[in-house]
Write a protein that holds these residues in place. Sequence first.
Motif, PDB file in Angstrom:
ATOM      1  N   GLY A 135      -9.884 -16.590  -5.244  1.00  0.00           N
ATOM      2  CA  GLY A 135      -8.719 -16.609  -6.124  1.00  0.00           C
ATOM      3  C   GLY A 135      -8.840 -15.574  -7.224  1.00  0.00           C
ATOM      4  N   GLN A 136     -10.000 -15.484  -7.820  1.00  0.00           N
ATOM      5  CA  GLN A 136     -10.217 -14.493  -8.882  1.00  0.00           C
ATOM      6  C   GLN A 136     -10.180 -13.083  -8.303  1.00  0.00           C
ATOM      7  N   HIS A 137     -10.869 -12.893  -7.186  1.00  0.00           N
ATOM      8  CA  HIS A 137     -10.937 -11.567  -6.561  1.00  0.00           C
ATOM      9  C   HIS A 137      -9.547 -11.024  -6.242  1.00  0.00           C
ATOM     10  N   PHE A 138      -8.770 -11.805  -5.504  1.00  0.00           N
ATOM     11  CA  PHE A 138      -7.440 -11.344  -5.108  1.00  0.00           C
ATOM     12  C   PHE A 138      -6.458 -11.396  -6.274  1.00  0.00           C
ATOM     13  N   GLY A 139      -6.661 -12.307  -7.198  1.00  0.00           N
ATOM     14  CA  GLY A 139      -5.826 -12.387  -8.391  1.00  0.00           C
ATOM     15  C   GLY A 139      -5.935 -11.140  -9.251  1.00  0.00           C
ATOM     16  N   GLU A 140      -7.160 -10.622  -9.394  1.00  0.00           N
ATOM     17  CA  GLU A 140      -7.364  -9.385 -10.160  1.00  0.00           C
ATOM     18  C   GLU A 140      -6.658  -8.211  -9.503  1.00  0.00           C
ATOM     19  N   MET A 141      -6.725  -8.155  -8.164  1.00  0.00           N
ATOM     20  CA  MET A 141      -6.027  -7.079  -7.447  1.00  0.00           C
ATOM     21  C   MET A 141      -4.525  -7.151  -7.679  1.00  0.00           C
ATOM     22  N   LYS A 142      -3.982  -8.345  -7.559  1.00  0.00           N
ATOM     23  CA  LYS A 142      -2.539  -8.527  -7.744  1.00  0.00           C
ATOM     24  C   LYS A 142      -2.129  -8.164  -9.162  1.00  0.00           C
ATOM     25  N   LEU A 143      -2.931  -8.557 -10.145  1.00  0.00           N
ATOM     26  CA  LEU A 143      -2.632  -8.231 -11.537  1.00  0.00           C
ATOM     27  C   LEU A 143      -2.612  -6.722 -11.750  1.00  0.00           C
ATOM     28  N   LEU A 144      -3.622  -6.010 -11.253  1.00  0.00           N
ATOM     29  CA  LEU A 144      -3.647  -4.551 -11.383  1.00  0.00           C
ATOM     30  C   LEU A 144      -2.419  -3.926 -10.729  1.00  0.00           C
ATOM     31  N   ARG A 170      -5.262  -2.112  -5.805  1.00  0.00           N
ATOM     32  CA  ARG A 170      -5.932  -1.589  -7.005  1.00  0.00           C
ATOM     33  C   ARG A 170      -5.523  -0.140  -7.287  1.00  0.00           C
ATOM     34  N   THR A 171      -4.947   0.512  -6.290  1.00  0.00           N
ATOM     35  CA  THR A 171      -4.634   1.943  -6.405  1.00  0.00           C
ATOM     36  C   THR A 171      -3.206   2.220  -5.939  1.00  0.00           C
ATOM     37  N   SER A 172      -2.245   1.547  -6.532  1.00  0.00           N
ATOM     38  CA  SER A 172      -0.864   1.693  -6.055  1.00  0.00           C
ATOM     39  C   SER A 172      -0.325   3.108  -6.242  1.00  0.00           C
ATOM     40  N   HIS A 173      -0.921   3.896  -7.128  1.00  0.00           N
ATOM     41  CA  HIS A 173      -0.496   5.295  -7.249  1.00  0.00           C
ATOM     42  C   HIS A 173      -0.751   6.051  -5.944  1.00  0.00           C
ATOM     43  N   MET A 174      -1.788   5.662  -5.215  1.00  0.00           N
ATOM     44  CA  MET A 174      -2.072   6.305  -3.930  1.00  0.00           C
ATOM     45  C   MET A 174      -1.043   5.888  -2.875  1.00  0.00           C
ATOM     46  N   ILE A 175      -0.579   4.653  -2.963  1.00  0.00           N
ATOM     47  CA  ILE A 175       0.453   4.192  -2.038  1.00  0.00           C
ATOM     48  C   ILE A 175       1.729   4.998  -2.269  1.00  0.00           C
ATOM     49  N   ARG A 176       2.089   5.181  -3.527  1.00  0.00           N
ATOM     50  CA  ARG A 176       3.302   5.950  -3.835  1.00  0.00           C
ATOM     51  C   ARG A 176       3.187   7.376  -3.306  1.00  0.00           C
ATOM     52  N   THR A 177       1.998   7.957  -3.371  1.00  0.00           N
ATOM     53  CA  THR A 177       1.792   9.316  -2.872  1.00  0.00           C
ATOM     54  C   THR A 177       1.963   9.379  -1.362  1.00  0.00           C
TER      55      THR A 177
END
Length: 114
Positions: free
Chosen positions: A6-15, A51-58
């Motif tokens: 929960g913490q692991h995936f929660g941190e990813m979602k928050l970022l 964690r790196t949504s800027h890369m997804i946008r690229t």
Amino acid sequence: MTFDYGQHFGEMKLLHDLMTTPDERRWRLTAPEREPEPHAIVLYLGCNVLRTSHMIRTVTALFDHLGLDYVAVGGVTYCCGIVHHRNGDTAAGESMSHHTIELFKKYRPDDVVM
């Protein structure tokens, strides 16, 4: 002590949520509809990419520029299960990877690109 998924995936979602507004997202975080529109390419983003949504946008901008018929998918729904596997939950990890492959198949792609 067990791994806190929960913490692991929660941190990813928050970022992800902090770095990307909903109107900027050109990728799916949820499972496809029962019979989704087919696409030639499934762009598989996995879950850690949140964690790196800027890369997804690229990469989606590049796919758009090339005029490719694709759907980009990622997030916890499309987890490959490696986090579970590495933490000894091999059955859960294997189940997740099989589930993700089944979700890909719904789009009837010719290719899956990572």
